[in-house]
Design a protein around this motif. Structure first.
Motif, PDB file in Angstrom:
ATOM      1  N   ASN A   1       0.757  -1.159   0.282  1.00 42.04           N
ATOM      2  CA  ASN A   1       0.179   0.446  -0.155  1.00 42.04           C
ATOM      3  C   ASN A   1       0.706   1.273  -0.122  1.00 42.04           C
ATOM      4  O   ASN A   1       0.337   2.699   0.215  1.00 42.04           O
ATOM      5  N   GLY A   2       2.265   0.778  -0.508  1.00 39.59           N
ATOM      6  CA  GLY A   2       2.961   2.187  -0.287  1.00 39.59           C
ATOM      7  C   GLY A   2       3.410   2.914   0.987  1.00 39.59           C
ATOM      8  O   GLY A   2       4.300   3.597   0.833  1.00 39.59           O
ATOM      9  N   ALA A   3       3.268   2.260   1.461  1.00 37.24           N
ATOM     10  CA  ALA A   3       3.127   2.737   3.210  1.00 37.24           C
ATOM     11  C   ALA A   3       4.767   1.743   3.885  1.00 37.24           C
ATOM     12  O   ALA A   3       4.941   0.755   3.582  1.00 37.24           O
ATOM     13  N   GLU A   4       5.231   2.507   4.878  1.00 35.72           N
ATOM     14  CA  GLU A   4       5.764   2.058   5.387  1.00 35.72           C
ATOM     15  C   GLU A   4       5.564   0.920   6.005  1.00 35.72           C
ATOM     16  O   GLU A   4       6.538  -0.070   6.307  1.00 35.72           O
ATOM     17  N   ASP A   5       4.811   1.077   7.143  1.00 35.58           N
ATOM     18  CA  ASP A   5       4.522  -0.415   8.081  1.00 35.58           C
ATOM     19  C   ASP A   5       4.445  -1.451   6.783  1.00 35.58           C
ATOM     20  O   ASP A   5       4.146  -2.479   6.586  1.00 35.58           O
ATOM     21  N   GLY A   6       3.572  -1.532   5.562  1.00 40.22           N
ATOM     22  CA  GLY A   6       3.414  -2.375   4.807  1.00 40.22           C
ATOM     23  C   GLY A   6       4.374  -2.914   4.603  1.00 40.22           C
ATOM     24  O   GLY A   6       4.439  -3.638   3.673  1.00 40.22           O
ATOM     25  N   GLY A   7       6.081  -1.574   4.145  1.00 40.83           N
ATOM     26  CA  GLY A   7       6.627  -2.509   3.861  1.00 40.83           C
ATOM     27  C   GLY A   7       7.578  -3.051   4.652  1.00 40.83           C
ATOM     28  O   GLY A   7       8.375  -4.219   3.869  1.00 40.83           O
ATOM     29  N   ARG A   8       7.840  -2.930   6.112  1.00 38.03           N
ATOM     30  CA  ARG A   8       8.198  -3.646   6.799  1.00 38.03           C
ATOM     31  C   ARG A   8       7.945  -5.066   6.907  1.00 38.03           C
ATOM     32  O   ARG A   8       8.543  -6.277   6.838  1.00 38.03           O
ATOM     33  N   SER A   9       5.987  -5.455   6.634  1.00 42.06           N
ATOM     34  CA  SER A   9       5.352  -6.083   6.993  1.00 42.06           C
ATOM     35  C   SER A   9       5.559  -7.467   5.892  1.00 42.06           C
ATOM     36  O   SER A   9       5.264  -8.223   6.092  1.00 42.06           O
ATOM     37  N   ALA A  10       5.764  -6.729   5.010  1.00 37.61           N
ATOM     38  CA  ALA A  10       6.007  -7.412   3.929  1.00 37.61           C
ATOM     39  C   ALA A  10       7.437  -7.998   3.673  1.00 37.61           C
ATOM     40  O   ALA A  10       6.776  -9.654   3.484  1.00 37.61           O
ATOM     41  N   MET A  11       8.337  -6.862   3.832  1.00 42.86           N
ATOM     42  CA  MET A  11       9.432  -8.199   3.360  1.00 42.86           C
ATOM     43  C   MET A  11       9.658  -9.100   5.108  1.00 42.86           C
ATOM     44  O   MET A  11       9.901  -9.748   4.738  1.00 42.86           O
ATOM     45  N   GLU A  12       8.830  -9.037   6.203  1.00 46.98           N
ATOM     46  CA  GLU A  12       9.304  -9.809   6.825  1.00 46.98           C
ATOM     47  C   GLU A  12       8.455 -10.993   6.697  1.00 46.98           C
ATOM     48  O   GLU A  12       9.208 -12.291   6.765  1.00 46.98           O
ATOM     49  N   ASN A  13       7.264 -11.192   5.762  1.00 44.35           N
ATOM     50  CA  ASN A  13       6.465 -12.444   5.208  1.00 44.35           C
ATOM     51  C   ASN A  13       8.006 -13.038   3.970  1.00 44.35           C
ATOM     52  O   ASN A  13       7.856 -13.781   3.954  1.00 44.35           O
ATOM     53  N   CYS A  14       8.207 -11.446   3.039  1.00 43.20           N
ATOM     54  CA  CYS A  14       9.291 -12.737   2.576  1.00 43.20           C
ATOM     55  C   CYS A  14      10.890 -13.461   2.618  1.00 43.20           C
ATOM     56  O   CYS A  14      10.596 -14.490   2.359  1.00 43.20           O
ATOM     57  N   LEU A  15      10.653 -12.296   3.948  1.00 40.12           N
ATOM     58  CA  LEU A  15      11.792 -13.270   4.678  1.00 40.12           C
ATOM     59  C   LEU A  15      11.814 -14.968   5.842  1.00 40.12           C
ATOM     60  O   LEU A  15      12.763 -15.787   5.780  1.00 40.12           O
ATOM     61  N   SER A  16      10.464 -15.006   5.683  1.00 38.09           N
ATOM     62  CA  SER A  16      10.051 -15.434   6.456  1.00 38.09           C
ATOM     63  C   SER A  16       9.899 -17.151   5.559  1.00 38.09           C
ATOM     64  O   SER A  16       9.786 -18.058   5.979  1.00 38.09           O
ATOM     65  N   ALA A  17       9.424 -16.595   4.292  1.00 37.42           N
ATOM     66  CA  ALA A  17       9.745 -17.840   2.917  1.00 37.42           C
ATOM     67  C   ALA A  17      11.623 -18.228   2.712  1.00 37.42           C
ATOM     68  O   ALA A  17      11.557 -19.442   2.326  1.00 37.42           O
ATOM     69  N   ASN A  18      12.243 -16.921   2.683  1.00 37.44           N
ATOM     70  CA  ASN A  18      13.815 -17.415   2.035  1.00 37.44           C
ATOM     71  C   ASN A  18      14.491 -16.125   3.090  1.00 37.44           C
ATOM     72  O   ASN A  18      14.282 -14.889   2.803  1.00 37.44           O
TER      73      ASN A  18
END
Length: 361
Positions: free
Chosen positions: A229-246
């Motif tokens: 959603n173009g937001a800082e908290d959205g970027g953080r949570s999205a990155m956390e999800n990605c790191l959980s995957a790899n």
């Protein structure tokens, strides 16, 4: 077309808080250029509608439009959705502009839900110019003034491919939206993928490219394609999800700097300091992130120029009926993109962060 009677706004700046759209009224005190009927005493009245009231990209656009309005004795109304998902706030701002009898609307639209209101404004005789975010179709508006968002993504993709030096690219793609289609979202993402040398499949759709294969300099794996959603908290949570995957991600594409800042925070929390994070915007804070080594490269846009050119185009249209036209080969007026990095890649034009800070907003 004769203008309807209107009440002149007060001669001061008013901020209306607590509404779903933030609105500011700016007015001068002397008679200006002709209105839509060519009358010599009518001022030009323009509404600028941005995606949200706070993001520095949109405030820079407002600054450019405000300066042009002040220089040319134009009445400027500024409105915004409450955030980049708010179409209703933008629709109300369009309806208000029609009711006021404004000459024109400049809009960075919050998606296709705003389309019918744009059509209503044009049917009412207002000039409508899209800023930054093209409509689909482009013919929905009279003209579009924007950065080449595909090229912006392509530049940071080319830089990333060159900076990797043949290493495997383990990629996180952090987009804007997951619940709606906005042209700049797929243009930036698919530009990045193309710049990396990855076949984008359908370049109008995010996430349909092959998850594994080869890029221009080596092998790649796309771990995730997440909305922020173009937001800082959205970027953080999205990155956390990605790191959980790899947790081995070493390339992060972020569709805008705000979400990129959130991604950097998630990487730091995970103890990852060597991932290549790239983004699109070019704000002063974003370029400072290049200086600090948090972003490897940024594609710099010029929103202030968009606002300025938009107001100037309305003035010309009111004066002689002419609509701004793009250069040959383009279907929009290109306001420019520059790659900013302190680690230049051979064969790719760029400027350093010192120059980027001179041009930032």
């Amino acid at each position: 077309m004769a203008r309807t009677a209107r009440r002149r706004p007060p001669l001061f700046v008013t901020a209306i808080a607590g509404l779903s759209a933030a609105v500011f009224l700016l007015a001068g005190c002397s008679a200006g250029g002709g209105g839509s009927d060519g009358g010599s005493t009518d001022k030009v009245h323009v509404t600028l509608i941005t995606k949200d009231p706070d993001n520095h990209f949109w405030t820079a656009m407002v600054d450019g439009a405000t300066k042009a309005a002040e220089d040319n004795n134009v009445d400027l109304t500024v409105a915004a959705g409450k955030d980049q998902t708010d179409a209703d706030g933008q629709i109300r701002a369009i309806e208000d502009a029609i009711a006021r009898g404004d000459n024109a609307i400049l809009i960075a639209n919050n998606g296709p839900a705003v389309d019918d209101a744009i059509t209503k404004a044009r049917d009412a005789g207002l000039l409508v110019i899209a800023l930054d975010t093209p409509t689909d179709p482009l013919s929905l508006v009279d003209a579009t003034m924007a950065s080449d968002n595909f090229h912006a993504g392509e530049l940071i993709g080319q830089w990333t491919a060159g900076a990797l030096g043949g290493k495997k690219a383990t990629i996180a793609l952090l987009d804007l939206f997951g619940d709606k289609i906005v042209s700049i979202d797929h243009q930036r993402d698919q530009g990045f993928v193309t710049g990396m040398g990855i076949d984008p499949a359908n370049d109008q759709v995010n996430g349909d490219e092959a998850a594994r294969g080869t890029y221009s300099a080596g092998d790649y794996e796309i771990v995730c394609n997440q909305a922020t959603n173009g937001a800082e908290d959205g970027g953080r949570s999205a990155m956390e999800n990605c790191l959980s995957a790899n947790p081995g991600i070493n390339v992060v594409y972020s569709a805008n700097e705000t979400s990129g800042v959130g991604a950097v925070a998630a990487l730091k929390a995970a103890g990852i300091t060597d991932a290549l994070v790239v983004s699109i915007d070019g704000s002063c804070s974003g370029i400072q992130s290049v200086v600090d080594g948090q972003f490897g490269a940024v594609a710099q846009q010029y929103p202030s120029k968009m606002g300025q050119l938009g107001v100037e185009a309305v003035i010309k249209w009111v004066a002689d009926g002419s609509v701004p036209q793009p250069e040959a080969g383009l279907d929009f007026i290109d306001t420019g993109i520059t790659l900013v990095t302190d680690k230049p890649v051979t064969g790719l034009d760029s400027i350093d962060s010192a120059k980027g800070l001179e041009l930032c907003w």
